[in-house]
Design a protein around this motif. Structure first.
Motif, mmCIF file in Angstrom:
data_model
loop_
_atom_site.group_PDB
_atom_site.id
_atom_site.type_symbol
_atom_site.label_atom_id
_atom_site.label_comp_id
_atom_site.label_asym_id
_atom_site.label_seq_id
_atom_site.Cartn_x
_atom_site.Cartn_y
_atom_site.Cartn_z
ATOM 1 N N ASN B 30 0.945 -1.278 0.067
ATOM 2 C CA ASN B 30 -0.073 0.072 -0.098
ATOM 3 C C ASN B 30 0.910 1.384 0.048
ATOM 4 O O ASN B 30 0.664 2.275 0.428
ATOM 5 N N TRP B 31 2.003 1.189 -0.507
ATOM 6 C CA TRP B 31 3.081 2.098 -0.592
ATOM 7 C C TRP B 31 2.503 3.087 -1.815
ATOM 8 O O TRP B 31 3.395 3.264 -2.707
ATOM 9 N N LEU B 32 1.689 3.954 -1.830
ATOM 10 C CA LEU B 32 1.134 4.658 -2.916
ATOM 11 C C LEU B 32 0.607 5.900 -2.316
ATOM 12 O O LEU B 32 -0.219 6.124 -1.349
ATOM 13 N N ALA B 33 0.700 7.096 -3.011
ATOM 14 C CA ALA B 33 0.225 8.394 -2.818
ATOM 15 C C ALA B 33 -0.423 8.895 -3.934
ATOM 16 O O ALA B 33 -0.136 8.667 -4.846
ATOM 17 N N TYR B 48 -2.375 9.221 1.247
ATOM 18 C CA TYR B 48 -1.383 8.112 1.260
ATOM 19 C C TYR B 48 -1.433 6.837 1.752
ATOM 20 O O TYR B 48 -2.855 6.725 2.253
ATOM 21 N N ALA B 49 -0.607 6.056 1.648
ATOM 22 C CA ALA B 49 -0.815 4.675 2.142
ATOM 23 C C ALA B 49 -2.211 4.097 1.426
ATOM 24 O O ALA B 49 -2.733 3.227 1.999
ATOM 25 N N GLN B 88 2.111 8.159 -6.934
ATOM 26 C CA GLN B 88 3.751 8.114 -6.509
ATOM 27 C C GLN B 88 3.813 6.758 -5.954
ATOM 28 O O GLN B 88 3.024 6.680 -4.925
ATOM 29 N N ALA B 90 5.731 5.122 -2.855
ATOM 30 C CA ALA B 90 6.311 5.756 -1.781
ATOM 31 C C ALA B 90 7.111 4.894 -1.045
ATOM 32 O O ALA B 90 7.049 5.162 0.215
ATOM 33 N N ASN B 91 7.690 3.773 -1.676
ATOM 34 C CA ASN B 91 8.719 2.974 -0.869
ATOM 35 C C ASN B 91 10.050 2.888 -1.133
ATOM 36 O O ASN B 91 10.818 2.570 -0.442
ATOM 37 N N PHE B 95 11.311 6.730 -5.863
ATOM 38 C CA PHE B 95 9.772 7.222 -5.497
ATOM 39 C C PHE B 95 8.992 7.705 -6.904
ATOM 40 O O PHE B 95 8.665 9.020 -7.307
#
Lengths: 123, 106
Positions: B30-33, B48-49, B88, B90-91, B95
């Motif tokens: 779930n590393w998404l923005a 985010y998340a 984006q 995000a991890n 990025f």
């Protein structure tokens, strides 16, 4: 008010250098990393690099496209981060934003952005 | 990691629902923005998340997804929502951002 303010953009010839500044206010600067993100005219967003804080030994990380040409530094006494850009290429033409990674999350989204400063590399 | 957004643009009317998709080339949990950007302005963090709404963002914005498939939904589109939206990853450096989706007035 939490704020980031960039300065230093301008016009430079290919092969030249430019130094951008990002001044932070409204939050505890020393607790945070600061990143640079750029956007070429009419294009999308591209992450450029990161300046970590003292607790993380002031280390830096860069995108492959700028590594060895760009250097990020910070001055905690001035609540500022700098982007030194050397050997500039026409493809570095962009608006450059500094941005703060959101705190208290394991991921790296950016919750505070500056207004951006424009860099044009052209002969 | 490549991030692919679709569509690249969408025309919609005020009050309509709009859904934008973002696909990652590999699983990113779930590393998404998601961001909104208006012309001449800096991006604004919306979500985010993958699904957590950033403070002060209207509840008509929502995000979902995990792994490689994510969506941003805008319920009851408002005039101020006409903008370009970016996902984006995000991890993992660097990025990567998606190519953007421009939401235009029909």
């Amino acid at each position: 008010e939490v704020q980031l303010v960039e300065s230093g953009g301008g016009f430079v010839q290919p092969g030249g250098s430019l130094r951008l500044s990002c001044a932070a206010s409204g939050f505890t600067f020393t607790d945070h990393y600061i990143d640079w993100v750029r956007q070429a005219p009419g294009k999308g967003l591209q992450w450029v690099g990161r300046a970590r804080n003292k607790a993380n030994f002031y280390t830096t990380t860069y995108a492959a496209s700028v590594k060895d040409r760009f250097t990020i530094s910070r001055d905690d006494s001035k609540n500022s981060v700098y982007l030194q850009m050397n050997s500039l290429k026409t493809e570095d033409t962009a608006v450059y934003y500094c941005a703060r990674p959101i705190p208290d999350w394991g991921g790296d989204a950016f919750d505070v952005w500056g207004q951006g400063t424009a860099v044009t590399v052209s002969s | 990691i490549q991030m692919t957004q679709s569509p690249s643009s969408v025309s919609a009317s005020v009050g309509e629902r709009v859904t934008i998709t973002c696909r990652a080339s590999q699983g990113i949990s779930n590393w998404l923005a998601w961001y909104q950007q208006k012309p001449g302005k800096a991006p604004k963090l919306l979500i985010y998340a993958a699904s957590r709404l950033q403070s002060d963002v209207p509840s008509r914005f929502s995000g979902s997804g995990s792994g490689t498939y994510f969506t941003l939904t805008i319920n009851s589109l408002q005039p101020e929502d006409f903008a370009t939206y970016y996902c984006q990853e995000a991890n993992t450096f660097p990025f990567t951002f998606g190519g953007g989706t421009k939401v235009e007035i029909k």
